[in-house]
Design a protein around this motif. Structure first.
Motif, PDB file in Angstrom:
ATOM      1  N   ASN A   1      21.142  19.799  72.296  1.00  0.00           N
ATOM      2  CA  ASN A   1      20.855  21.185  71.888  1.00  0.00           C
ATOM      3  C   ASN A   1      20.499  22.056  73.080  1.00  0.00           C
ATOM      4  N   GLN A   2      21.200  21.867  74.172  1.00  0.00           N
ATOM      5  CA  GLN A   2      21.016  22.678  75.370  1.00  0.00           C
ATOM      6  C   GLN A   2      22.351  23.302  75.744  1.00  0.00           C
ATOM      7  N   THR A   3      22.516  24.587  75.436  1.00  0.00           N
ATOM      8  CA  THR A   3      23.748  25.300  75.752  1.00  0.00           C
ATOM      9  C   THR A   3      23.632  25.907  77.135  1.00  0.00           C
ATOM     10  N   VAL A   4      24.435  25.426  78.055  1.00  0.00           N
ATOM     11  CA  VAL A   4      24.398  25.943  79.421  1.00  0.00           C
ATOM     12  C   VAL A   4      24.981  27.349  79.437  1.00  0.00           C
ATOM     13  N   THR A   5      24.192  28.292  79.913  1.00  0.00           N
ATOM     14  CA  THR A   5      24.625  29.696  79.958  1.00  0.00           C
ATOM     15  C   THR A   5      25.069  30.126  81.346  1.00  0.00           C
ATOM     16  N   SER A   6      24.564  29.462  82.376  1.00  0.00           N
ATOM     17  CA  SER A   6      24.990  29.777  83.740  1.00  0.00           C
ATOM     18  C   SER A   6      24.679  28.621  84.671  1.00  0.00           C
ATOM     19  N   ALA A   7      25.511  28.478  85.676  1.00  0.00           N
ATOM     20  CA  ALA A   7      25.286  27.483  86.726  1.00  0.00           C
ATOM     21  C   ALA A   7      25.751  28.111  88.036  1.00  0.00           C
ATOM     22  N   GLU A   8      24.866  28.133  89.005  1.00  0.00           N
ATOM     23  CA  GLU A   8      25.161  28.824  90.259  1.00  0.00           C
ATOM     24  C   GLU A   8      24.552  28.060  91.428  1.00  0.00           C
ATOM     25  N   PHE A   9      25.285  28.013  92.528  1.00  0.00           N
ATOM     26  CA  PHE A   9      24.787  27.312  93.713  1.00  0.00           C
ATOM     27  C   PHE A   9      23.860  28.228  94.493  1.00  0.00           C
ATOM     28  N   ASP A  10      22.667  27.726  94.773  1.00  0.00           N
ATOM     29  CA  ASP A  10      21.649  28.479  95.510  1.00  0.00           C
ATOM     30  C   ASP A  10      21.693  28.072  96.979  1.00  0.00           C
TER      31      ASP A  10
END
Length: 431
Positions: free
Chosen positions: A127-136
């Motif tokens: 129940n974890q919908t990934v909304t964004s993933a970005e390299f820092d």
């Protein structure tokens, strides 16, 4: 200034402080994951996690639904079986049970996935919908944000990100002129379970891939009156020939013969077994089935009995759709027919561009890796993809092995230990 006025002024100032957007936007720090983050708990994600575990690397899988293999659990029809023999569909490090049939059922495949997850003690957060993933760049880590069931946001941080949401993340629903005027049910195959509710109904199935053909057969078995709308050419092959699976025979022949010669053999055998499919409205592409699969990823249909129903007239075949009217459809060849329901066997698509903030590895147009198979599994800065090969579970297993080996090598180069500390997350983990 009176004491009362001073206190009122203080309360007013304190209230403004609480509403200060800079203060209000503060969130709890990201959960640092010592191993890779895998987005998606389908077969591809599970296979990658197991291969990593075998290398001594613990990973964390984020899954938007409440179960593993959600596509198989919630969006497949009841009669579904694996279209290829089980030896070509097993995940790395664990074969199917010996007592399973050559083509396992949907329920058997789900039981296999569950056993696989438990055997390797894979770590999942449901129940974890990934909304964004970005390299820092500053931390040299991937920052992954997700939403829970109640809209609560969680942020994870890891050196590695593995995209395993796959080719079938979202339903592909085409729009036809007049769809809103139809007046009857229009549903995607992801919502279709069986033909029971369509008994004695005239149903148009749009799309002639493996799903469209099998749904049409299922409708016949429940005394519905199905028709197929076929827009493109399609290769229909028998599921087995010469006592062997067509796929297995093809793989064996490719070890000794060029792909063009193998295609010629497959088409010759198909003609003797199935007849001329073009005479029933199923025109073949000019390119052979294996060459077409290699070039475009388009999978040939493996016939499980549908063609016999087409030959007998139990399933009608129409050309592409021009427009939809009230309980009727006009086709591009000028024919019209009335229908009670429409089923869209139009497939799925990737949703990666909607959440992955990255422009080098994945195409914005279709959400697939830009590099063709077998080189699309690795990107930059610890980014990987699995399950985007257009080659089913066999391709996903190849990617899973490559990814696990690459991450293990990168850890050794960094001088890290072979074992991670156990993950300690507030969110419950599976199993």
């Amino acid at each position: 200034m009176s004491l009362r006025m001073s206190m009122d002024h203080l309360r007013e100032v304190e209230g403004k402080r609480v509403q200060d957007p800079l203060l209000a936007s503060r969130k709890k720090p990201a959960t640092c994951v010592p191993g890779p983050i895998i987005v998606g708990a389908g077969p591809s994600g599970l296979a990658t996690a197991a291969c990593l575990k075998e290398q001594g690397v613990l990973s964390l899988i984020l899954e938007r639904t409440d179960c593993i293999g959600s596509l198989w659990q919630h969006k497949t029809y009841d009669r579904l079986r694996l279209h290829l023999p089980k030896q070509f569909c097993e995940l790395p490090l664990m074969p199917f049970p010996k007592d399973f049939p050559t083509y396992p059922t949907k329920q058997q495949f789900l039981a296999y996935l569950d056993s696989y997850t438990r055997r390797f003690d894979l770590r999942l957060v449901f129940n974890q919908t990934v909304t964004s993933a970005e390299f820092d760049q500053s931390s040299q880590c991937w920052r992954v944000k997700s939403l829970g069931l109640k809209g609560e946001e969680t942020e994870y941080s890891s050196q590695w990100l593995i995209v395993a949401t796959g080719e079938n993340a979202e339903e592909l629903v085409p729009q036809f002129e007049g769809m809103s005027d139809f007046g009857g049910p229009i549903l995607h195959t992801s919502s279709y379970k069986s033909g029971e509710m369509f008994c004695r109904k005239k149903v148009l199935v749009i799309g002639c891939g493996n799903s469209g053909m099998e749904v049409s057969l299922d409708l016949c078995n429940f005394n519905a009156r199905p028709s197929l709308a076929v827009r493109d050419s399609v290769h229909v092959l028998p599921q087995e020939m010469l006592g062997r699976s067509t796929f297995g025979l093809s793989m064996w022949l490719l070890k000794w013969l060029p792909i063009g010669l193998v295609d010629w053999f497959l088409l010759l055998m198909s003609y003797f077994i199935l007849g001329d499919t073009a005479s029933y409205g199923l025109n073949r592409p000019k390119v052979g089935p294996l060459q077409l699969k290699s070039m475009s990823g388009k999978t040939p249909v493996l016939d499980v009995g549908t063609l016999k129903k087409i030959k007998s007239g139990d399933i009608k075949v129409f050309r592409g759709i021009k427009r939809i009217r009230h309980h009727a459809v006009d086709f591009v060849d000028g024919k019209s027919e009335t229908f009670d329901a429409i089923i869209l066997a139009t497939g799925y698509r990737s949703n990666v561009p909607s959440w992955l903030k990255e422009a080098d590895m994945f195409s914005e147009e279709d959400g697939y890796p830009k590099k063709p198979f077998p080189n699309g599994w690795k990107g930059k800065n610890g980014l990987y993809s699995v399950g985007f090969t257009k080659r089913g579970l066999l391709g996903a297993s190849m990617d899973a092995r490559s990814i696990s080996q690459d991450i293990e090598q990168s850890r050794n180069l960094d001088g890290e230990g072979r074992h991670f500390k156990a993950l300690s997350l507030a969110t419950p983990l599976h199993p």
